[in-house]
Design an enzyme around this catalytic site. Structure first.
Site, PDB file in Angstrom:
ATOM      1  N   ASN A   1       7.237  -4.959  -8.885  1.00 11.00           N
ATOM      2  CA  ASN A   1       7.027  -5.701  -7.650  1.00 11.00           C
ATOM      3  C   ASN A   1       7.373  -7.163  -7.885  1.00 11.00           C
ATOM      4  O   ASN A   1       7.191  -7.681  -8.992  1.00 11.00           O
ATOM      5  CB  ASN A   1       5.577  -5.587  -7.172  1.00 11.00           C
ATOM      6  CG  ASN A   1       5.409  -6.023  -5.733  1.00 11.00           C
ATOM      7  OD1 ASN A   1       5.728  -5.268  -4.814  1.00 11.00           O
ATOM      8  ND2 ASN A   1       4.919  -7.236  -5.510  1.00 11.00           N
TER       9      ASN A   1
ATOM     10  N   GLY B   1       2.261   7.573   6.924  1.00 13.22           N
ATOM     11  CA  GLY B   1       1.371   6.445   6.719  1.00 13.22           C
ATOM     12  C   GLY B   1       0.899   6.345   5.283  1.00 13.22           C
ATOM     13  O   GLY B   1       1.433   6.980   4.371  1.00 13.22           O
TER      14      GLY B   1
ATOM     15  N   SER C   1       7.468   9.561   6.445  1.00  9.87           N
ATOM     16  CA  SER C   1       6.443   9.495   7.486  1.00  9.87           C
ATOM     17  C   SER C   1       5.124  10.063   6.981  1.00  9.87           C
ATOM     18  O   SER C   1       5.094  11.023   6.222  1.00  9.87           O
ATOM     19  CB  SER C   1       6.881  10.291   8.725  1.00  9.87           C
ATOM     20  OG  SER C   1       5.850  10.277   9.703  1.00  9.87           O
TER      21      SER C   1
ATOM     22  N   HIS D   1      12.142  10.175  15.093  1.00 11.08           N
ATOM     23  CA  HIS D   1      10.785  10.684  14.844  1.00 11.08           C
ATOM     24  C   HIS D   1       9.758   9.681  15.361  1.00 11.08           C
ATOM     25  O   HIS D   1       8.787  10.038  16.038  1.00 11.08           O
ATOM     26  CB  HIS D   1      10.603  10.916  13.342  1.00 11.08           C
ATOM     27  CG  HIS D   1       9.185  11.023  12.875  1.00 11.08           C
ATOM     28  ND1 HIS D   1       8.345   9.927  12.775  1.00 11.08           N
ATOM     29  CD2 HIS D   1       8.444  12.088  12.454  1.00 11.08           C
ATOM     30  CE1 HIS D   1       7.164  10.312  12.333  1.00 11.08           C
ATOM     31  NE2 HIS D   1       7.202  11.619  12.137  1.00 11.08           N
ATOM     32  N   ASN D   2       9.975   8.397  15.071  1.00 11.79           N
ATOM     33  CA  ASN D   2       9.045   7.368  15.529  1.00 11.79           C
ATOM     34  C   ASN D   2       9.092   7.199  17.042  1.00 11.79           C
ATOM     35  O   ASN D   2       8.080   6.907  17.681  1.00 11.79           O
ATOM     36  CB  ASN D   2       9.361   6.037  14.851  1.00 11.79           C
ATOM     37  CG  ASN D   2       8.921   6.006  13.397  1.00 11.79           C
ATOM     38  OD1 ASN D   2       8.677   7.045  12.796  1.00 11.79           O
ATOM     39  ND2 ASN D   2       8.834   4.832  12.831  1.00 11.79           N
TER      40      ASN D   2
ATOM     41  N   VAL E   1       0.818  -1.217   0.000  1.00  8.57           N
ATOM     42  CA  VAL E   1       0.000   0.000   0.000  1.00  8.57           C
ATOM     43  C   VAL E   1       0.852   1.268   0.000  1.00  8.57           C
ATOM     44  O   VAL E   1       0.603   2.207  -0.751  1.00  8.57           O
ATOM     45  CB  VAL E   1      -0.954  -0.001   1.212  1.00  8.57           C
ATOM     46  CG1 VAL E   1      -1.773   1.291   1.235  1.00  8.57           C
ATOM     47  CG2 VAL E   1      -1.888  -1.194   1.143  1.00  8.57           C
ATOM     48  N   MET E   2       1.902   1.308   0.845  1.00  8.73           N
ATOM     49  CA  MET E   2       2.758   2.501   0.891  1.00  8.73           C
ATOM     50  C   MET E   2       3.422   2.758  -0.456  1.00  8.73           C
ATOM     51  O   MET E   2       3.444   3.887  -0.954  1.00  8.73           O
ATOM     52  CB  MET E   2       3.820   2.341   1.972  1.00  8.73           C
ATOM     53  CG  MET E   2       3.347   2.626   3.379  1.00  8.73           C
ATOM     54  SD  MET E   2       3.108   4.395   3.707  1.00  8.73           S
ATOM     55  CE  MET E   2       4.805   4.976   3.726  1.00  8.73           C
TER      56      MET E   2
ATOM     57  N   LYS F   1      14.459   9.512  11.071  1.00 13.24           N
ATOM     58  CA  LYS F   1      13.124   8.911  11.001  1.00 13.24           C
ATOM     59  C   LYS F   1      12.895   7.988  12.187  1.00 13.24           C
ATOM     60  O   LYS F   1      11.788   7.913  12.750  1.00 13.24           O
ATOM     61  CB  LYS F   1      12.966   8.141   9.688  1.00 13.24           C
ATOM     62  CG  LYS F   1      11.655   7.348   9.556  1.00 13.24           C
ATOM     63  CD  LYS F   1      10.415   8.217   9.783  1.00 13.24           C
ATOM     64  CE  LYS F   1       9.139   7.555   9.293  1.00 13.24           C
ATOM     65  NZ  LYS F   1       8.841   6.263   9.910  1.00 13.24           N
TER      66      LYS F   1
ATOM     67  N   GLU G   1       7.044   9.819  18.374  1.00 15.63           N
ATOM     68  CA  GLU G   1       5.665   9.402  18.099  1.00 15.63           C
ATOM     69  C   GLU G   1       5.160   8.450  19.190  1.00 15.63           C
ATOM     70  O   GLU G   1       4.018   8.576  19.647  1.00 15.63           O
ATOM     71  CB  GLU G   1       5.632   8.720  16.732  1.00 15.63           C
ATOM     72  CG  GLU G   1       4.289   8.235  16.261  1.00 15.63           C
ATOM     73  CD  GLU G   1       4.422   7.531  14.920  1.00 15.63           C
ATOM     74  OE1 GLU G   1       3.950   6.376  14.804  1.00 15.63           O
ATOM     75  OE2 GLU G   1       5.012   8.121  13.988  1.00 15.63           O
TER      76      GLU G   1
END
Length: 567
Positions: free
Chosen positions: A108, A209, A207, A264-265, A88-89, A261, A268
């Site tokens: 993919n 989502g 970041s 950052h998490n 999805v990302m 990152k 979070e």
């Protein structure tokens, strides 16, 4: 509909550009969308004979002149960037790139996801900008030089396998960008490995989502500055846009992007835990129902606490359970166990390695581990049933409690962000990354999970003083912390006395109290270390290091190894 064109070449025979609506094609393993004659732009294609070709429709990906590959059986280089990994990302990121006007090739490992991405691109009106490929060779050959490939696959061995496959077909000067949540040292290892082949490498934190990937994430690219110069025009369009620019900047060399990152998490983790504790106090001790709680969070989101996480909390609290036969609010039906994917743990580990205190983030991580002990907690509740049990405070002043919790939450958030910034600063100094902390606050204002209004205040704090030792002593934040102190202590005291755990909020308060205290009981701890391990100590009244045999009869240690020891 989407077509899968299998073969090796494009063939054009005596057709004017404006009349191009179909080609004899065996464009090997590329998925292309069906289109109409009127939508085909002017392109330059080299006619090549292809006797075995079958008739299909091809929409050119760009009005830029396509460059043919050196391999006569390979597709033409039509895309400005490529992306590997269409979960999805990855799919959302590819569509974002295409929507911003950049032709993109996608690949993919499982071809069904490639086909799904192409069909979705067509459905969203982006079929002319996105092409899918079945083989890595043709995927790479479809990219303009220097080839730029974003990897969005699961961290670990999958990244190494993807890099190995790409390296078979990429050439010196080409660029690989890992956009996953990867351990920063792995990025540096891979950077050195591909450099042997003349390839450039970046680790880029992303970041926001799934929605951020599609509409505009916060992006934290680190690694080769030369590589960044080649992707900068693209990522500055793809990133979230705020009042003072795109939410992306070059972070620094090596694994700086992944490291930032990661922290950052960690921030979070702290943010989410603090919000959940505020919710717990208001619900459990204040007796607020879901409707009242949702209203409180909506109000908070209009002021200093305005943020993505506070906003979605109000929506979550107001969501009713829509399952057949169910009633009430959905959040109340969710099992009280929180998962974790590792970046919070990495942050706490790095803080320890760097000797940087990060108690709010550490407490948030511990809270997740404690939540996982659901069965044990249920049994422990029975064992300790005679102890204080959390319950609404009789005749509680809800308005006052809401105001106090609001102040306590904001003050705790300041401490949590201060800890995160200090971890980044320490690592930046160690690795000589020269990370712009104010710049980080700016690019986190949009797109990412921790986006919040007060990040502008953090940016301003570092603009005033780039050498700021801690956000706590910035004049503006210091004033706000002092103003919140009374409410902060009232909330902590109430929760402790009523049996409601506030691990992150009380950790933040203790961090604040410890940081602002000019003398701590650490003198006794150091004396104990000297007693049993001859670790020596310093004195307040003279220079040097000292050791004492504290009690000969008890066996106090007397082995000195510390340099600078004074007899």
């Amino acid at each position: 509909m989407a077509h899968v064109l299998r073969g090796s070449q494009l063939q054009g025979t005596n057709c004017r550009a404006r009349e191009v609506s179909a080609f004899h094609a065996t464009f090997r393993n590329v998925v292309v969308p069906h289109t109409t004659r009127s939508s085909v732009p002017t392109v330059h294609l080299s006619p090549r004979p292809a006797p075995s070709a079958r008739r299909s429709t091809l929409h050119a990906a760009s009005t830029v002149e396509a460059h043919t590959s050196s391999d006569k059986n390979a597709p033409m280089a039509v895309s400005q960037i490529g992306l590997v990994g269409l979960a999805v990302m990855g799919q959302n990121m590819a569509l974002n790139v295409a929507e911003k006007g950049f032709p993109i090739s996608v690949y993919n490992r499982t071809y069904e996801k490639t086909e799904a991405a192409v069909k979705r691109a067509q459905k969203e009106g982006l079929g002319d900008k996105l092409r899918g490929y079945e083989t890595v060779k043709d995927f790479v050959a479809s990219l303009q030089r220097p080839r730029r490939v974003i990897i969005l696959v699961k961290a670990g061995s999958a990244v190494d396998q993807t890099i190995d496959a790409l390296c078979e077909h990429m050439e010196p000067g080409d660029i690989i960008i890992d956009g996953g949540n990867e351990w920063y040292e792995n990025t540096e290892r891979r950077m050195a490995r591909v450099a042997q082949k003349g390839l450039l490498y970046m680790g880029m934190g992303v970041s926001g989502g799934e929605e951020g990937a599609r509409r505009g994430p916060s992006m934290m690219p680190g690694g080769s500055p030369e590589a960044y110069s080649h992707i900068q025009p693209i990522v500055e369009k793809v990133a979230a846009q705020v009042d003072d620019g795109p939410c992306v900047m070059y972070i620094g060399g090596g694994g700086a992007g992944n490291f930032v990152k990661m922290v950052h998490n960690g921030i979070e983790y702290g943010d989410m835990q603090l919000i959940s504790e505020a919710y717990d106090v208001l619900k459990t001790l204040g007796g607020l129902d879901n409707e009242e709680l949702a209203a409180v969070f909506r109000e908070w989101n209009q002021g200093e606490l305005k943020s993505f996480l506070v906003e979605i909390s109000s929506l979550i609290l107001n969501k009713r359970d829509d399952q057949p036969g169910a009633a009430g609010y959905l959040v109340d039906k969710i099992v009280d166990q929180t998962g974790a994917k590792g970046t919070g743990k990495w942050t706490v580990q790095q803080a320890a390695e760097l000797a940087v205190a990060a108690p709010t983030m550490a407490s948030a991580l511990d809270a997740r581990y404690m939540s996982a002990l659901k069965g044990e907690r249920v049994e422990a509740a029975k064992v300790f049933s005679s102890c204080v049990s959390p319950a609404p405070v009789p005749a509680a002043d809800k308005a006052q409690l809401v105001a106090d919790v609001r102040a306590a939450l904001y003050a705790s958030k300041i401490c949590s962000y201060a800890q995160g910034m200090n971890v980044i600063k320490a690592k930046s100094q160690e690795q000589r990354w020269d990370i712009d902390l104010g710049g980080l606050a700016r690019i986190w204002k949009g797109g990412c999970i921790i986006r919040a209004q007060f990040l502008d205040r953090i940016r301003a704090a570092y603009s005033r003083n780039p050498q700021l030792p801690s956000l706590l002593v910035d004049p503006d934040f210091a004033t706000e912390l002092a103003a919140a102190e009374g409410a902060w202590r009232r909330v902590a005291a109430l929760a402790v006395s009523r049996g409601v755990p506030l691990p992150a909020m009380t950790a933040s308060l203790s961090y604040f109290d410890t940081y602002r205290r000019d003398r701590l009981p650490a003198n006794l701890v150091q004396a104990q270390r000297d007693f049993f391990g001859s670790h020596t100590y310093q004195r307040v009244d003279r220079e040097g290091w000292f050791h004492t045999v504290w009690d000969e009869s008890f066996g106090s240690a007397d082995s000195i190894t510390t340099s600078g020891y004074v007899v």
